[in-house]
Enzyme design. Structure first.
Site, PDB file in Angstrom:
ATOM      1  N   GLY A  39      -3.216  -0.202  -4.511  1.00 39.41           N
ATOM      2  CA  GLY A  39      -4.849   0.832  -4.216  1.00 39.41           C
ATOM      3  C   GLY A  39      -5.477  -0.356  -3.305  1.00 39.41           C
ATOM      4  O   GLY A  39      -5.439  -1.480  -2.405  1.00 39.41           O
ATOM      5  N   CYS A  40      -6.193   0.463  -2.396  1.00 38.12           N
ATOM      6  CA  CYS A  40      -7.249  -0.207  -1.338  1.00 38.12           C
ATOM      7  C   CYS A  40      -7.502  -0.778  -2.097  1.00 38.12           C
ATOM      8  O   CYS A  40      -7.883  -2.315  -1.530  1.00 38.12           O
ATOM      9  CB  CYS A  40      -7.453   0.738   0.043  1.00 38.12           C
ATOM     10  SG  CYS A  40      -8.543   2.197  -1.449  1.00 38.12           S
TER      11      CYS A  40
END
Length: 334
Positions: A153-154
């Site tokens: 995920g970012c």
């Protein structure tokens, strides 16, 4: 030349993937696809994303049969919701494709994680066990052998890149959990219209306090608990994380600098700051994660920033693809 397919191509991340792969000398985009129910099906990618005009002027096709879509395809990028990736990835994997999944569907090898944080029962424990977490700077050897790469995920990408060198060298005092305050632009919520991500409605505001699903992803892969608080900011793209830590007694600023240097001196997409800390504008539109820090006694503040659509998504996926197939790591990214 590898034939590649992008599913979820009409989204912000999908468009960035298309741009990177279109200019990659070893990749041939066979199709850009969206779900059969998508309102974007049949439209040109360059009409949906005008920055692609004259570069990629092809229609986005509806995905009606994954088995059929997999024919002749070597590599699949899933820029889709986790529930969609959960169902599609095994079909493409069974067809022999190498899959880079940008959703959370295969990031943590624990079925209970999905029951608790994603609200569904994972139906593919075999592929969950085989999936490799694609934190490129730290998992390159595993990525080289994988058929299914779960792109982080970012928020977790920036947090882990900032904290892993410190944890691996045992510089942090384990009695104090790292506190991560992270701010993201609204593109992280995707293209779908929503009141909560409308620029006219967004103000700087925390959300998902103590229950955001990226917190357990970060903790699981770091091997230590953290306090993670995400915020939504009224800007388009980028993530900036300010991380507060406690150092072990006697640890100096030089020790911290050496830990980062040793971890990233040969990693082209992590940029370290000798003085000061990075700003969001340093990375927007670029595939880097920038890291800086400041020390005061036993207190350490680390600042990490990245473009959430690039190093936090599309660029890291392509970086992993380059590693997987033995291409130069920054091919098409720089």
């Amino acid at each position: 030349m590898l034939n590649t397919l992008i599913v979820g191509a009409s989204g912000y991340t999908g468009a960035e993937l298309a741009l990177y792969l279109n200019r990659h000398p070893q990749m041939n985009i066979t199709a850009l696809m969206v779900s059969a129910q998508s309102l974007d099906a049949g439209k040109s990618i360059s009409d949906l994303h005008p920055q692609l005009k004259g570069i990629i002027d092809v229609p986005v096709k509806p995905l009606t049969d994954a088995e059929d879509a997999a024919k002749g395809v070597d590599v699949v990028f899933l820029a889709t919701d986790h529930k969609v990736s959960h169902d599609l990835a095994p079909v493409f994997l069974a067809a022999g494709c190498t899959v880079f999944d940008l959703s959370g569907a295969f990031r943590v090898q624990d079925a209970e994680f999905y029951r608790r944080y994603y609200g569904f029962e994972h139906q593919h424990p075999d592929w969950l066990a085989k999936a490799v977490y694609g934190l490129a700077e730290w998992r390159a050897e595993s990525v080289k052998q994988a058929q299914l790469i779960a792109v982080p995920g970012c928020y977790p990408t920036a947090a882990q890149l900032a904290l892993k060198p410190l944890l691996d060298t045992q510089l942090l005092n384990p009695a104090q959990w790292p506190v991560i305050n992270a701010v993201s632009g609204v593109s992280g919520a995707g293209r779908k219209a929503s009141l909560t991500s409308s620029f006219c409605e967004v103000s700087l505001q925390p959300y998902g306090i103590f229950n955001h699903r990226h917190a357990p992803e970060i903790s699981t892969h770091l091997g230590t608990p953290v306090i993670f608080t995400p915020h939504l900011g009224n800007f388009a793209r980028g993530i900036l994380e300010t991380i507060t830590c406690r150092l072990q007694p006697g640890v100096t600023r030089q020790d911290v600098a050496e830990a980062y240097h040793n971890a990233y001196h040969d990693k082209p997409l992590v940029r370290l700051y000798d003085k000061g800390v990075p700003a969001l504008k340093s990375v927007v539109g670029l595939p880097f994660c920038d890291i800086g820090f400041s020390v005061d006694g036993e207190h350490l503040i680390v600042v990490a920033t990245e473009d959430n659509l690039l190093k936090g998504a599309a660029a890291q996926a392509v970086q992993c693809m380059n590693i997987r197939f033995g291409f130069p790591e920054t091919q098409s990214l720089l």
